[in-house]
Design an enzyme around this catalytic site. Structure first.
Site, PDB file in Angstrom:
ATOM      1  N   LYS A 116       0.974  -1.226   0.012  1.00 55.72           N
ATOM      2  CA  LYS A 116      -0.059  -0.106   0.003  1.00 55.72           C
ATOM      3  C   LYS A 116       1.000   1.269   0.005  1.00 55.72           C
ATOM      4  O   LYS A 116       0.559   2.128  -0.477  1.00 55.72           O
ATOM      5  CB  LYS A 116      -0.856  -0.082   1.192  1.00 55.72           C
ATOM      6  N   GLU A 185      -1.495   6.441   8.140  1.00 51.34           N
ATOM      7  CA  GLU A 185      -2.297   7.719   7.418  1.00 51.34           C
ATOM      8  C   GLU A 185      -3.294   8.347   8.280  1.00 51.34           C
ATOM      9  O   GLU A 185      -3.622   7.757   9.187  1.00 51.34           O
ATOM     10  CB  GLU A 185      -2.944   6.953   6.112  1.00 51.34           C
ATOM     11  N   HIS A 220     -13.499  -3.177  10.231  1.00 51.52           N
ATOM     12  CA  HIS A 220     -12.924  -2.608   8.899  1.00 51.52           C
ATOM     13  C   HIS A 220     -12.917  -3.622   7.919  1.00 51.52           C
ATOM     14  O   HIS A 220     -12.176  -3.690   6.899  1.00 51.52           O
ATOM     15  CB  HIS A 220     -11.170  -2.395   8.974  1.00 51.52           C
ATOM     16  N   GLU A 260      -9.775   1.342  -4.592  1.00 52.21           N
ATOM     17  CA  GLU A 260     -10.784   1.663  -3.309  1.00 52.21           C
ATOM     18  C   GLU A 260     -10.338   3.000  -3.040  1.00 52.21           C
ATOM     19  O   GLU A 260      -9.332   3.482  -3.139  1.00 52.21           O
ATOM     20  CB  GLU A 260     -10.459   0.866  -2.319  1.00 52.21           C
ATOM     21  N   GLU A 272      -6.231   1.910  -2.042  1.00 52.54           N
ATOM     22  CA  GLU A 272      -5.441   0.922  -2.433  1.00 52.54           C
ATOM     23  C   GLU A 272      -6.154   0.343  -3.743  1.00 52.54           C
ATOM     24  O   GLU A 272      -7.299   0.577  -4.324  1.00 52.54           O
ATOM     25  CB  GLU A 272      -5.227  -0.039  -1.456  1.00 52.54           C
ATOM     26  N   ASN A 274      -7.003  -3.442  -5.308  1.00 51.64           N
ATOM     27  CA  ASN A 274      -6.792  -4.814  -5.221  1.00 51.64           C
ATOM     28  C   ASN A 274      -6.661  -5.564  -6.589  1.00 51.64           C
ATOM     29  O   ASN A 274      -7.374  -5.416  -7.215  1.00 51.64           O
ATOM     30  CB  ASN A 274      -7.924  -5.208  -4.432  1.00 51.64           C
ATOM     31  N   ARG A 276      -6.956  -8.211  -7.851  1.00 52.81           N
ATOM     32  CA  ARG A 276      -7.775  -9.604  -7.818  1.00 52.81           C
ATOM     33  C   ARG A 276      -9.392  -9.427  -7.892  1.00 52.81           C
ATOM     34  O   ARG A 276      -9.809  -8.145  -8.209  1.00 52.81           O
ATOM     35  CB  ARG A 276      -7.583 -10.264  -6.626  1.00 52.81           C
TER      36      ARG A 276
END
Length: 643
Positions: A116, A185, A220, A260, A272, A274, A276
């Site tokens: 990330k 962050e 989360h 995202e 990030e 992903n 996949r």
């Protein structure tokens, strides 16, 4: 042309990929750990290969064993699913190096986005430098550089807590992903989790397949997802699309992927990419009328996508059904699924009737998906499907899902907002559809299901019918004392007399009919149906129009050895004692809510806290100790008991 696919994964996603492969005439190969030997994905595959491993969790992380299994089984392609090695560039290279087709993005693209921190730098958004963090940066979010799913993630609101939370996050990330690197962050309060689905081929075509909103999360981890993300300004959607395409172009991406964001007000924060297929991909499939797994296969075979995707239609919502107790710290549950049946919804499940949920993997049972012409219609249909489902076995979040879908914070928003409207639903207290939904509303959506007393009465009458045969309102019994049955906190006292049912605490309730598996009662002039199921484990499942009551039948006489001493802390699930809090030892003073120890189960750590202030009179937990559900961990003598 792909002829046989090995899915380097387990559970629901393996079953999902197999379904598409069967429709396309492609043979399927499953892999399994010893813990998964009888799992549904193993039963559904054409061929299955056992993977030896030190632990069940590590088994699916052995890339060398997965490649060897593909070669031994005759598979010519590997689909990674999600989780485990799905975003591992070295594994993708090993698959290709063995002469197999990798159904996923190029290894270099995976590597570029795997960390990330590197992904943020690639997007021109570097994370905070730990050495420069000050009070002004609070609150902070600690995240694992590798992996996802909420593991290794911590919110820090006081600078004094940063070091301890970093240590805990690194340990969890190392255990979950084999990589303990973390970064920090700014933590955006009240943001929405919005993502963009993309699909790219090797010929330069990039499809942007709309947005999804995944804001309803616990720990989360996503709970309810929908497409398209409602209430976004058109210019915000355009910005998200542009950023997603930038990520694709920056990495020469091919295949399916998701970018995202955290959206707060009029600003989008990149989270990030992903590399996949996402767990929530079915909502995009429903809106666009596509099979994303089939398209992954086409891209992997080198086919070109059409110039543009189909036009989207309607709205889709997905709910993740977990074996967990939301009212008890979201504690995961284990045990046998006696029955799992849904009507009016797509069910992507990793379990079937008779399967057992163990302690080694994520507690998600299934994904339930519906499509409607509007958001309101989809939410109504999904709530109804969940409410009427037959889910018999360990405790689940089913009731929470139903109430979430009907909660004003979820429902009180239009399907679309014009460019002059805010990018999140606005209520008296600010945004309603955001990642803080459960922080605000957990008590509302976990309140006990109403009607438990009537359900207990129905269970008692069904039990009587199973012993005496079918009976109705005219059946009578003439003993001097009422029949007594106890289910949890509900004691049922009833008599079937000449004039009909007489039940303490149920004035005016009339028995219409009862069989061993179904009872019909007239309550306040309304006929209500109760479905009653038993599976020999002492739990009676009573299905009603508003949900299911799981009632524990108490024996008439209790063995004194079964009684639990006050203040006893029992293991809520099987697991391993991860650690004991510093300074916690027998004889020490503790206060209510103080963390005493942590259990590791289902790839998460679960805190065990003192139930009251007092003295720790016994401590049976030690790091590394394997415990079963109900094992005695500690005993706290409360101050009231000591007085």
């Amino acid at each position: 042309m792909i002829k046989s696919v090995l899915v380097a994964n387990r559970g629901e996603i393996a079953c999902r990929v197999f379904r598409t492969c069967r429709e396309l005439g492609i043979a399927t190969v499953a892999v399994f750990s010893d813990a998964d030997a009888g799992a549904l994905h193993v039963r559904e595959a054409d061929t299955a290969v056992r993977l030896p491993g030190a632990t069940p969790a590590e088994t699916y992380l052995r890339g060398d064993l997965l490649v060897a299994a593909a070669l031994a089984s005759g598979a010519d392609a590997v689909h990674p699913g999600y989780g485990f090695l799905s975003e591992n560039a070295d594994f993708a290279r090993a698959v290709a190096g063995a002469g197999l087709t990798w159904i996923g993005p190029p290894p270099d693209a995976i590597e570029a986005m795997a960390s990330k921190t590197r992904a943020k730098e690639l997007m021109g958004l570097p994370p905070l430098n730990l050495a420069d963090v000050t009070e002004r940066d609070l609150p902070l979010l600690i995240k694992a550089s590798a992996g996802g799913g909420g593991r290794g993630m911590r919110v820090v609101r006081q600078l004094a807590d940063l070091e301890a939370q970093l240590t805990a996050a690194r340990a969890e990330a190392l255990g979950a992903f084999g990589d303990g690197d973390v970064f920090v962050e700014p933590y955006v309060e009240g943001g929405r989790h919005v993502e963009v689905q993309i699909l790219a081929d090797a010929h330069g075509t990039v499809w942007v397949l709309g947005t999804r909103d995944c804001s309803l999360q616990r720990r989360h981890q996503k709970v309810i997802e929908e497409a398209p993300a409602p209430g976004l300004r058109p210019e915000m959607v355009d910005e998200l699309y542009a950023l997603a395409v930038r990520a694709v172009k920056a990495t020469d991406y091919r295949g399916a992927g998701t970018v995202e964001f955290l959206v707060a007000g009029a600003k989008a924060h990149f989270l990030e990419m992903n590399t996949r297929l996402q767990v929530e991909h079915p909502v995009t499939e429903a809106v666009f009328g596509l099979d994303l797994v089939a398209l992954q296969l086409r891209v992997a075979e080198g086919d070109a996508l059409p110039p543009s995707p189909p036009a989207p239609r309607g709205h889709a919502i997905e709910a993740r059904l977990y074996a967990e107790d939301p009212a008890n710290g979201w504690a995961p549950q284990t045990g046998t699924i006696h029955q799992l049946a849904f009507d009016g919804a797509r069910l992507d499940a990793g379990y079937a009737d008779g399967d057992t949920i163990g302690v080694h993997y994520d507690p998600m049972i299934a994904k339930v998906v519906v499509h409607g012409a509007t958001r309101a219609e989809a939410a109504r249909k999904l709530a109804h499907a969940l409410e009427r489902a037959r889910v018999h076995g360990p405790a689940t979040n089913r009731d929470l899902l139903v109430r979430s879908l009907r909660h004003p914070d979820f429902t009180d928003g239009p399907d679309h907002l014009d460019s002059d409207s805010a990018s999140a639903y606005q209520g008296p207290q600010g945004p309603r559809l955001d990642t803080g939904f459960y922080d605000r509303n957990l008590a509302d959506v976990t309140a006990p299901l109403p009607g438990a007393a009537h359900a207990a009465l129905a269970a008692a009458l069904a039990d009587a019918a199973s012993r005496a045969g079918r009976f109705g309102g005219g059946w009578r019994n003439v003993p001097s004392q009422p029949q007594v049955k106890r289910y949890g906190e509900h004691e049922v006292r009833y008599r079937l007399a000449r004039q009909g049912l007489e039940a303490d605490g149920h004035p005016g309730v009339r028995l219409d009919c009862a069989t061993p598996d179904r009872v019909r009662l007239e309550v306040g002039g309304l006929i209500r149906e109760f479905g009653v199921s038993r599976y020999g484990d002492g739990v009676v499942y009573v299905d009603t129009a508003s949900g299911c009551h799981a009632l524990t039948a108490h024996p008439r006489f209790t063995d004194p050895s079964d009684l639990v001493a006050p203040g006893s802390l029992l293991a809520p699930m099987p697991g391993v004692v991860a650690r004991v809090a510093d300074g916690v030892e027998e004889g020490c003073r503790v206060h209510a809510g103080q963390p005493l120890l942590w259990l590791e189960a289902m790839k998460m750590e679960h805190r065990i806290s003192a139930p009251a202030s007092g003295t720790l009179t016994a401590l049976h937990a030690a790091p590394g100790r394997q415990v079963e559900v109900g094992a005695l961990l500690a005993v706290v003598a409360s101050e009231a008991e000591e007085a």
